[in-house]
Design a protein around this motif. Structure first.
Motif, PDB file in Angstrom:
ATOM      1  N   SER A 120     -91.907  13.862 103.773  1.00 38.33           N
ATOM      2  CA  SER A 120     -91.724  13.329 105.128  1.00 38.33           C
ATOM      3  C   SER A 120     -92.800  12.288 105.405  1.00 38.33           C
ATOM      4  O   SER A 120     -93.787  12.177 104.655  1.00 38.33           O
ATOM      5  CB  SER A 120     -91.857  14.445 106.154  1.00 38.33           C
ATOM      6  OG  SER A 120     -93.199  14.909 106.175  1.00 38.33           O
ATOM      7  N   GLY A 121     -92.623  11.602 106.520  1.00 40.67           N
ATOM      8  CA  GLY A 121     -93.640  10.638 106.939  1.00 40.67           C
ATOM      9  C   GLY A 121     -94.948  11.328 107.272  1.00 40.67           C
ATOM     10  O   GLY A 121     -96.030  10.846 106.916  1.00 40.67           O
ATOM     11  N   SER A 122     -94.865  12.461 107.953  1.00 43.15           N
ATOM     12  CA  SER A 122     -96.094  13.183 108.317  1.00 43.15           C
ATOM     13  C   SER A 122     -96.871  13.594 107.067  1.00 43.15           C
ATOM     14  O   SER A 122     -98.101  13.471 107.014  1.00 43.15           O
ATOM     15  CB  SER A 122     -95.750  14.443 109.122  1.00 43.15           C
ATOM     16  OG  SER A 122     -95.057  14.124 110.288  1.00 43.15           O
ATOM     17  N   GLU A 123     -96.159  14.092 106.077  1.00 42.67           N
ATOM     18  CA  GLU A 123     -96.840  14.490 104.839  1.00 42.67           C
ATOM     19  C   GLU A 123     -97.410  13.275 104.118  1.00 42.67           C
ATOM     20  O   GLU A 123     -98.451  13.360 103.463  1.00 42.67           O
ATOM     21  CB  GLU A 123     -95.872  15.240 103.913  1.00 42.67           C
ATOM     22  CG  GLU A 123     -95.575  16.641 104.375  1.00 42.67           C
ATOM     23  CD  GLU A 123     -94.675  17.390 103.403  1.00 42.67           C
ATOM     24  OE1 GLU A 123     -94.414  16.885 102.291  1.00 42.67           O
ATOM     25  OE2 GLU A 123     -94.212  18.489 103.765  1.00 42.67           O
ATOM     26  N   ALA A 259    -101.371   0.617 105.785  1.00 39.58           N
ATOM     27  CA  ALA A 259    -100.198   0.333 106.627  1.00 39.58           C
ATOM     28  C   ALA A 259     -99.305   1.568 106.623  1.00 39.58           C
ATOM     29  O   ALA A 259     -98.991   2.105 105.559  1.00 39.58           O
ATOM     30  CB  ALA A 259     -99.439  -0.875 106.073  1.00 39.58           C
ATOM     31  N   ASP A 260     -98.930   2.012 107.805  1.00 43.80           N
ATOM     32  CA  ASP A 260     -97.946   3.098 107.884  1.00 43.80           C
ATOM     33  C   ASP A 260     -96.573   2.445 108.015  1.00 43.80           C
ATOM     34  O   ASP A 260     -96.176   1.972 109.081  1.00 43.80           O
ATOM     35  CB  ASP A 260     -98.245   4.011 109.070  1.00 43.80           C
ATOM     36  CG  ASP A 260     -97.291   5.210 109.115  1.00 43.80           C
ATOM     37  OD1 ASP A 260     -96.276   5.176 108.389  1.00 43.80           O
ATOM     38  OD2 ASP A 260     -97.550   6.161 109.872  1.00 43.80           O
ATOM     39  N   GLU A 261     -95.870   2.419 106.895  1.00 41.70           N
ATOM     40  CA  GLU A 261     -94.580   1.708 106.802  1.00 41.70           C
ATOM     41  C   GLU A 261     -93.399   2.674 106.939  1.00 41.70           C
ATOM     42  O   GLU A 261     -92.309   2.377 106.456  1.00 41.70           O
ATOM     43  CB  GLU A 261     -94.493   0.990 105.443  1.00 41.70           C
ATOM     44  CG  GLU A 261     -95.529  -0.104 105.225  1.00 41.70           C
ATOM     45  CD  GLU A 261     -95.014  -1.484 105.588  1.00 41.70           C
ATOM     46  OE1 GLU A 261     -93.931  -1.578 106.202  1.00 41.70           O
ATOM     47  OE2 GLU A 261     -95.700  -2.469 105.248  1.00 41.70           O
TER      48      GLU A 261
HETATM   49  N1  PLP Z   1     -95.303   7.445 110.638  1.00 45.07           N
HETATM   50  C1  PLP Z   1     -94.530   6.690 111.429  1.00 45.07           C
HETATM   51  C2  PLP Z   1     -94.846   5.249 111.615  1.00 45.07           C
HETATM   52  C3  PLP Z   1     -93.389   7.232 112.034  1.00 45.07           C
HETATM   53  O1  PLP Z   1     -92.633   6.483 112.835  1.00 45.07           O
HETATM   54  C4  PLP Z   1     -93.090   8.586 111.784  1.00 45.07           C
HETATM   55  C5  PLP Z   1     -91.884   9.189 112.390  1.00 45.07           C
HETATM   56  O2  PLP Z   1     -91.243   8.637 113.244  1.00 45.07           O
HETATM   57  C6  PLP Z   1     -93.931   9.339 110.971  1.00 45.07           C
HETATM   58  C7  PLP Z   1     -95.024   8.738 110.407  1.00 45.07           C
HETATM   59  C8  PLP Z   1     -93.640  10.784 110.709  1.00 45.07           C
HETATM   60  O3  PLP Z   1     -92.522  10.905 109.919  1.00 45.07           O
HETATM   61  P1  PLP Z   1     -91.752  12.321 109.817  1.00 45.07           P
HETATM   62  O4  PLP Z   1     -91.101  12.562 111.121  1.00 45.07           O
HETATM   63  O5  PLP Z   1     -90.793  12.096 108.682  1.00 45.07           O
HETATM   64  O6  PLP Z   1     -92.762  13.351 109.483  1.00 45.07           O
END
Ligand code: PLP
Length: 445
Positions: A120-123, A259-261
């Motif tokens: 996931s994005g959080s991970e 960068a958080d892409e």
């Molecule tokens: N980083 C960004 C820029 C995001 O927009 C998001 C989710 O919207 C996340 C991280 C977290 O992603 P996830 O919901 O898949 O954990």
């Protein structure tokens, strides 16, 4: 299918009885009842009552390739039959993850030959935080620990991601942020740049980073992290001068640039990655969402060659997930990324549908009395609901008007999102010009 055996009312009752929803006020949800989404195709969803809904948000900014791609489900089935699971921890790998890594190195900007997988994005963000700190440990500068993010930035819901993000309503729950996190103001020209040109403001906003570094001490700062365009913060698009100045400051003080892409990646801006649109080069970037277009959960941290070599030189990196590089998710992500490339989908956003959306978005919303700062790049766009355009005054109860507007759209079977009073849209990248016209026609109704 089991779904069809129950009525909408029964589903709503069971949902209310057993399901806690993310980011939701459960009591008010249970009063209204959920809308049951049962199937989807292209840019459209259908609910259990037969309504066809236009998904102007690509799910949660993730279904880049659009819904209903049978080729992806076939790839998943084949991979599941062949090798449903194996891990990559203890001197093993598998073809699906190797092929994906090879392809990602091809679509990534030069210098990013390595990826680390997450779910996931959080991970991805938490992995990045640990990697950044590990990098400085290996470099012999363990005191460089602090990561600087931005207010209203969104980096996920895990303890690390929510800390680095700048959503104060998230910090309020769970004693966040964790130690070693700092924030600077977001580069929101409309609100903060009233007496400057956008270019002047971009440089001034980047210098807030320099101020923060000097306040903390450069010897303690590990990295600056930002979304190329802040997504959940309201599609805040920085002026062209912002990111180059941020990059210059990071280099000057020997600080990693991340960068958080997670939203911008995989074609959202018309480039493969948002950093390419703004012309800067991070050391690490995090991804998820568009990597598999949401067909299966998978994320990837792209690690620049210098960071990758340093982490490797440090011996064991004690981090990873049971499903890092999961074979089925990797196979589906591979098919997705290949299709985004080979079918020219990203290219089309850049050359055709992105510019068309931006033109039509401005024509459609620019005319309204309480709509201002109509903006966008590629297929990510927004406008802000304001009290007074001439003075740029915002409404008193931030978010109230946005929620109302979102609910009206939803009632008209169009999904757009309200981020406070910013109304945002990020449809699947396969949207056609005719579909853009229809979607905006519905919105302006
Ligand atoms: N980083 C960004 C820029 C995001 O927009 C998001 C989710 O919207 C996340 C991280 C977290 O992603 P996830 O919901 O898949 O954990």
């Amino acid at each position: 299918m089991t779904q069809q055996q129950r009525s909408t009312a029964q589903w709503r009752e069971l949902d209310a009885a057993h399901h806690l929803h993310p980011f939701t006020d459960t009591a008010s949800l249970n009063e209204q009842g959920v809308r049951m989404i049962t199937h989807a195709d292209g840019i459209y969803l259908w609910d259990s009552e037969g309504n066809k809904i236009t998904d102007g948000m690509a799910g949660l900014w993730c279904v880049n390739i659009g819904y209903g791609r049978k080729d992806l489900s076939e790839v998943a089935k084949r991979q599941m039959d062949e090798l449903a699971y194996y891990n990559t921890f203890f001197k093993t790998s598998h073809p699906a993850v190797v092929e994906l890594s090879h392809l990602l190195a091809q679509v990534a900007p030069a210098g990013f030959d390595h990826v680390f997988y997450t779910n996931s994005g959080s991970e991805s963000v938490d992995t990045m935080i640990r990697m950044v700190r590990r990098y400085w440990d290996v470099k012999g500068k363990p005191q460089k620990k602090t990561l600087i993010g931005r207010w209203n930035g969104y980096h996920g819901s895990t303890i690390g991601g929510a800390s680095l993000g700048g959503m104060t309503y998230m910090h309020e729950q769970g004693e966040l942020p964790i130690p070693g996190i700092a924030h600077i103001e977001q580069p929101w020209y409309y609100k903060h740049g009233k007496d400057m040109t956008p270019e002047e403001f971009g440089v001034a906003a980047a210098r807030w980073l320099e101020d923060k570094i000097l306040e903390i001490g450069a010897d303690k700062v590990a990295a600056f992290v930002g979304e190329p365009i802040q997504g959940a913060g309201g599609v805040i698009i920085p002026p062209s001068t912002y990111w180059p100045e941020i990059e210059r400051i990071c280099r000057k003080y020997d600080i990693l640039l991340v960068a958080d892409e997670v939203i911008c990646g995989f074609g959202r801006t018309g480039e493969w990655f948002g950093q390419q649109h703004f012309g800067f080069k991070p050391d690490i970037f995090t991804t998820a969402k568009g990597l598999s277009s949401g067909y299966l959960p998978i994320g990837a941290v792209f690690v620049g060659n210098d960071v990758a070599a340093t982490i490797a030189a440090g011996g064991d990196f004690n981090h990873g997930f049971t499903y890092s590089g999961h074979p089925v998710a990797a196979a589906v992500a591979h098919a997705n990324v290949k299709a985004l490339r080979d079918e020219g989908i990203v290219q089309r956003v850049k050359e055709e549908t992105g510019p068309y959306m931006q033109q039509r978005w401005r024509e459609t919303f620019g005319q309204f009395e309480h709509v201002d700062d109509v903006r966008g790049v590629g297929l990510i766009q927004a406008f802000t609901l304001v009290k007074n355009k001439a003075t740029r005054e915002l409404f008193d109860n931030w978010g109230e008007m946005g929620t109302m507007c979102r609910d009206i759209f939803f009632g008209n079977n169009l999904i757009m999102r309200a981020c406070g009073d910013h109304m945002v849209s990020a449809p699947p990248l396969v949207i056609t010009k005719a579909e853009i016209d229809t979607m905006l026609g519905t919105a302006a109704r």
